[in-house]
Design an enzyme around this catalytic site. Structure first.
Site, PDB file in Angstrom:
ATOM      1  CD  GLU A   1      -3.062  -1.082   2.115  1.00 36.17           C
ATOM      2  OE1 GLU A   1      -3.051  -0.175   2.967  1.00 36.17           O
ATOM      3  OE2 GLU A   1      -3.960  -1.929   2.050  1.00 36.17           O
TER       4      GLU A   1
ATOM      5  CE  LYS B   1     -10.373  -3.408   3.869  1.00 37.88           C
ATOM      6  NZ  LYS B   1      -9.675  -4.492   4.623  1.00 37.88           N
TER       7      LYS B   1
HETATM    8  P1  PGA Z   1      -6.359  -6.016   2.829  1.00 36.82           P
HETATM    9  O1  PGA Z   1      -5.796  -4.945   3.855  1.00 36.82           O
HETATM   10  O2  PGA Z   1      -6.949  -5.310   1.681  1.00 36.82           O
HETATM   11  O3  PGA Z   1      -5.140  -6.823   2.486  1.00 36.82           O
HETATM   12  O4  PGA Z   1      -7.392  -6.827   3.577  1.00 36.82           O
HETATM   13  C1  PGA Z   1      -6.429  -3.745   4.163  1.00 36.82           C
HETATM   14  C2  PGA Z   1      -6.806  -3.690   5.609  1.00 36.82           C
HETATM   15  O5  PGA Z   1      -6.594  -4.642   6.373  1.00 36.82           O
HETATM   16  O6  PGA Z   1      -7.347  -2.680   6.048  1.00 36.82           O
HETATM   17 ZN    ZN Z   2      -7.606  -3.732   8.180  1.00 40.84          ZN
END
Ligand code: PGA
Ligand code: ZN
Length: 456
Positions: free
Chosen positions: A233, A366
């Site tokens: 990220e 998400k």
């Molecule tokens: P991930 O990480 O997209 O790999 O799940 C993002 C998060 O944990 O916030």
């Molecule tokens: Zn997370």
């Protein structure tokens, strides 16, 4: 003006920021150009997320191909959607959910379903000559009419302004240092983030973030650590002596940027503890092999909250440790934003359980954890109705798709978590927000969201 009746649906396999295949869907309304959406993908995925359909064919792309999901969109989903009204998001999503017929979207795949769900928004924008942010706003108000402009609900305390009313530019929560499953270093915790709580506009917040990020890199390099290479990220992924050392570097970088830790810039953590939890034991490796109970983790986090300007902690405990989470909430819930990510997986039923049992005070949003726009909006609305702050979030596997930037503004959710300010799959979202910040069309609550928490 073109009609909003769906005429064409087409999916293809494209690739995300980790070079893994993902689903792109295009939908065109009659007489209009197609709109398109690309689905993101996580690495530290929660066990309770909707299913991401992968081919599992070991002979191709290590089994990660999404040709099956693409085929399903180009056959069953296409047949179901053609002729439907692209603006009727709730009906479209219901159709997709029924077509799939499983509880966790495992037949068609949440990746196939979400691609189609979101592409309908972009198709409508194309057909009506409007912006995606306008179409996400329309979908939000249709879903949650009580949230129309001027009716912003107080999140907590006596504050009269809060997230979820008018459209708003978000307070960004941004990775400086990465650990866990997202970086090659030794840190146990996944994200060491900053929140520019003292900034009074989105562009100012973003500039502060970029400045602090540059200082983090320089300070790491000067101290002999990796201050150039970055994780999934965009955060730096150094091998440090301890988890605390990451916090020390972040505090030093805030100061080096001429900003005040706490007042101007707060710290956030994504502990992502599910990945180092097993059978009631939290195993930390950064400083040797330590075995902690849930209470030990709560004590550690409380000690850090006392020593560092931490304003937000995500997934402090495991996705199934409701008991530990309750203890964490009782101890820190009136001082710190406690975000459930793997715990809630954007699922209204899991969030409701948290609300009913007094667990956490915030939820990560998400889209691909639940798999349709409508269900995502349902979880967001449920959070706002119960004083839980929503934080709209990217995944560690992202693309040039800017849906979450438009979505966070349209819903006025108030906070956004995208990853760091390096890597263009992240910058695509931040740059979209800079575009939306022009002309003072949207308000900005920024860190004032946190004042209501402090005073409650
Ligand atoms: P991930 O990480 O997209 O790999 O799940 C993002 C998060 O944990 O916030
Ligand atoms: Zn997370």
């Amino acid at each position: 003006m073109a009609s909003t009746r769906i005429q064409r649906v087409h999916a293809r396999e494209v690739f995300d920021s980790r070079g893994r295949p993902t689903v792109e869907v295009e939908i065109a309304c009659e007489g209009a150009r197609p709109g398109r959406a690309i689905v993101p993908s996580g690495a530290s995925t929660g066990a309770f997320e909707a299913l991401e359909l992968r081919d599992g064919d070991a002979g191709r792309l290590q089994g990660l191909g999404v040709r099956r999901a693409v085929e399903l969109v180009n056959s069953e989903v296409r047949s179901a959607l053609i002729g439907q009204d692209a603006t009727d998001q709730q009906a479209l999503d219901q159709l997709l959910i029924e077509l799939d017929g499983t509880l966790n979207k495992s037949r068609l795949g949440a990746n196939a379903i979400l691609g189609a769900s979101l592409a309908a928004v972009y198709a409508t924008a194309e057909a009506t000559g409007t912006r995606p942010v306008d179409q996400f706003r329309r979908a939000w108000l249709e879903h949650a009419p009580n949230r129309s402009a001027g009716q912003a609900s107080a999140a907590r305390g006596n504050s009269t302004t809060g997230p979820g009313g008018d459209s708003l530019l978000p307070l960004p929560m941004v990775n400086m240092i990465s650990g866990g499953k997202h970086a090659g270093g030794n840190l146990d915790f996944q994200d060491y983030l900053i929140l520019p709580v003292g900034a009074t506009s989105y562009p100012q917040a973003f500039e502060w973030i970029v400045t602090v990020y540059q200082h983090v890199g320089q300070l790491l390099t000067r101290a002999g650590f990796e201050g150039v290479l970055v994780g999934d990220e965009g955060g730096f992924g150094p091998k440090l002596a301890s988890n605390e050392q990451a916090l020390d570097f972040v505090v030093a970088a805030i100061e080096a940027a001429g900003l005040r830790p706490g007042e101007d810039v707060g710290i956030g953590l994504d502990v992502a503890s599910s990945h180092f939890h097993r059978d009631g034991i939290y195993r930390l490796i950064a400083t040797g092999d330590e075995e902690l109970s849930a209470s030990d983790v709560v004590n550690l986090l409380e000690e850090w909250v006392n020593r560092y300007p931490i304003v937000s902690i995500e997934d402090g405990l495991d996705e199934d440790d409701w008991h530990g989470w309750k203890e964490l909430t009782q101890r820190l819930g009136n001082r710190v934003q406690l975000i459930g990510d793997d715990l809630f997986v954007t699922n209204p039923e899991r969030l409701q359980r948290g609300i009913d049992s007094g667990v956490a005070n915030s939820v990560l949003i998400k889209l691909n954890q639940i798999g349709t726009l409508t269900e995502t909006l349902r979880t967001l609305n449920l959070a706002l109705q119960n004083g839980y702050w929503p934080v709209v979030s990217a995944r560690s596997g992202e693309t040039e798709d800017t849906t979450i930037a438009d979505l966070v503004v349209a819903t006025g959710a108030g906070q956004l978590k995208v990853g760091s300010v390096a890597r263009s799959e992240r910058l695509a979202k931040y740059n979209q927000l800079l575009r939306l910040s022009e002309g003072d069309e949207f308000g900005y609550l920024g860190g004032s969201i946190f004042q209501s928490l402090r005073s409650s």
